[in-house]
Design a protein around this motif. Structure first.
Motif, PDB file in Angstrom:
ATOM      1  N   ALA A 196       0.973   3.552  -3.634  1.00 47.75           N
ATOM      2  CA  ALA A 196      -0.617   4.829  -3.153  1.00 47.75           C
ATOM      3  C   ALA A 196      -0.880   5.887  -4.387  1.00 47.75           C
ATOM      4  O   ALA A 196      -1.024   6.339  -4.499  1.00 47.75           O
ATOM      5  CB  ALA A 196      -0.083   5.043  -2.095  1.00 47.75           C
ATOM      6  N   LEU A 242      -6.216  -4.636  -2.640  1.00 53.04           N
ATOM      7  CA  LEU A 242      -5.444  -4.916  -1.206  1.00 53.04           C
ATOM      8  C   LEU A 242      -6.592  -5.507  -0.158  1.00 53.04           C
ATOM      9  O   LEU A 242      -6.069  -6.793   0.555  1.00 53.04           O
ATOM     10  CB  LEU A 242      -5.051  -3.563  -0.353  1.00 53.04           C
ATOM     11  CG  LEU A 242      -3.640  -3.098  -1.229  1.00 53.04           C
ATOM     12  CD1 LEU A 242      -3.725  -1.223  -0.221  1.00 53.04           C
ATOM     13  CD2 LEU A 242      -3.334  -3.540  -1.469  1.00 53.04           C
ATOM     14  N   ARG A 260       1.120  -1.512  -0.189  1.00 54.49           N
ATOM     15  CA  ARG A 260      -0.189   0.021   0.034  1.00 54.49           C
ATOM     16  C   ARG A 260       0.940   1.624  -0.232  1.00 54.49           C
ATOM     17  O   ARG A 260       0.356   1.976  -0.888  1.00 54.49           O
ATOM     18  CB  ARG A 260      -1.163  -0.052   1.313  1.00 54.49           C
ATOM     19  CG  ARG A 260      -1.809   1.484   1.623  1.00 54.49           C
ATOM     20  CD  ARG A 260      -2.657   1.099   2.231  1.00 54.49           C
ATOM     21  NE  ARG A 260      -4.268   0.530   2.392  1.00 54.49           N
ATOM     22  CZ  ARG A 260      -5.149   0.645   1.408  1.00 54.49           C
ATOM     23  NH1 ARG A 260      -4.801   1.833   1.238  1.00 54.49           N
ATOM     24  NH2 ARG A 260      -5.741   0.324   1.568  1.00 54.49           N
ATOM     25  N   LEU A 283      -7.905   0.680  -5.855  1.00 53.39           N
ATOM     26  CA  LEU A 283      -6.404   0.055  -4.222  1.00 53.39           C
ATOM     27  C   LEU A 283      -7.133  -0.610  -3.481  1.00 53.39           C
ATOM     28  O   LEU A 283      -6.283  -1.797  -3.655  1.00 53.39           O
ATOM     29  CB  LEU A 283      -5.303   1.314  -4.435  1.00 53.39           C
ATOM     30  CG  LEU A 283      -4.495   1.004  -3.169  1.00 53.39           C
ATOM     31  CD1 LEU A 283      -3.720   0.395  -4.006  1.00 53.39           C
ATOM     32  CD2 LEU A 283      -3.820   2.571  -3.073  1.00 53.39           C
ATOM     33  N   ASP A 284      -8.165  -0.022  -2.224  1.00 51.41           N
ATOM     34  CA  ASP A 284      -8.699  -0.618  -1.480  1.00 51.41           C
ATOM     35  C   ASP A 284      -9.065  -1.882  -2.064  1.00 51.41           C
ATOM     36  O   ASP A 284      -8.236  -2.975  -0.761  1.00 51.41           O
ATOM     37  CB  ASP A 284      -9.357  -0.111  -0.495  1.00 51.41           C
ATOM     38  CG  ASP A 284      -9.702   1.927   0.010  1.00 51.41           C
ATOM     39  OD1 ASP A 284      -8.128   2.254   0.314  1.00 51.41           O
ATOM     40  OD2 ASP A 284      -9.916   2.577  -0.278  1.00 51.41           O
TER      41      ASP A 284
END
Length: 204
Positions: free
Chosen positions: A66, A81, A62, A77-78
Motif C-alpha cells: 500500500a 487486487l 495490500r 492498486l484497487d
C-alpha cells in the motif's frame, strides 16, 4: 478462446473458470479499465516505483505494498487486487505473488511456456502479451487492459499438444514514445523466482 465477464468487480467467475478445462490453454478477456484506473496507471509510471511485488494472501499483499501507492494512484492498486482476487478464485490459490512492473525494453523475446501453473497478465499501459499456437505462423496479441489467463507447464495434466506459447511484445519495434508497458503479473506464491524475492519488493 473464451471471454471472462469481469470488469471492475467479480460478477461471474464461471467463464473465467473455463481456463481449467482440458485442452484450453489461454483465456482472454478484452476490457478497458476505467478512467480513474488509467489515470492512476499513467501517474504511477512517472511517480511510482519501477517494480512493486509481494507474496501472501490478498490482505497481506495490500498491506505490504500500500505504501507504494498514493491517494492519486490508489485506484490502480484497487484494480490490481480485484484481478488478483479473480486469479485466486480461478486458480484455487489462497497465496499469491503479485508483481506490477514498468517495462521499457524488450523482455522474453522468444515464444515460450512458463514453468508455472496458471498465470494472469494485464498490461495497464502499452501492448499486451503475444501468443501463438502454431509456432509463430499466426500471432495473437492482447489489447491494452485485457486480462489474460495462461496455463504453464506446472498446471495439472498440462501437455505440449495443447500448449500455447507466448512472449512479451517487442517494444523496440515501436516508436520511441510508445516503448513502455505497465504490466501486472499474478501467480501462485511459489511461482518461479517467487521463493527468493522476499515478502515484498519495491524498487525505484
Amino acid at each position: 478462446m473464451s471471454s471472462c465477464p469481469t470488469r471492475h468487480r467479480l460478477t461471474d467467475l464461471a467463464s473465467c473458470g473455463a481456463i481449467r478445462a482440458a485442452g484450453r490453454s489461454i483465456l482472454v478477456h478484452p476490457r478497458m479499465p476505467g478512467a480513474r484506473v488509467l489515470d492512476a496507471a499513467r501517474l504511477h509510471v512517472t511517480e511510482g516505483a519501477r517494480l512493486v511485488q509481494a507474496r501472501g494472501t490478498i490482505q497481506d499483499i495490500r498491506r505490504r505494498i500500500a505504501g507504494a501507492f498514493t491517494v492519486r494512484t490508489g485506484a490502480l492498486l484497487d484494480d490490481a487486487l480485484v484481478l488478483a482476487t479473480l486469479y485466486a478464485t480461478v486458480a484455487r490459490q489462497p497465496l499469491l505473488r503479485v508483481r506490477l512492473e514498468r517495462i521499457v525494453t524488450d523482455s522474453c523475446r522468444k515464444f515460450h511456456v512458463d514453468h508455472v501453473g496458471l498465470r494472469l497478465l494485464c498490461a495497464y499501459l502499452g501492448p499486451g502479451v503475444q501468443w501463438t499456437a502454431d509456432d509463430g505462423a499466426t500471432i495473437g496479441q492482447a489489447e491494452t487492459g485485457a486480462v489474460v489467463l495462461l496455463k504453464g507447464r506446472r498446471f495439472p495434466n498440462w501437455t505440449e499438444e495443447h500448449g500455447v506459447l507466448h512472449r512479451s511484445p517487442p517494444l523496440s519495434a515501436l516508436p520511441v514514445t510508445e516503448r513502455m508497458r505497465l504490466l501486472l503479473t499474478v501467480d501462485a506464491a511459489d511461482a518461479c523466482g517467487g521463493a527468493d524475492d522476499g515478502p515484498v519488493t519495491v524498487a525505484a
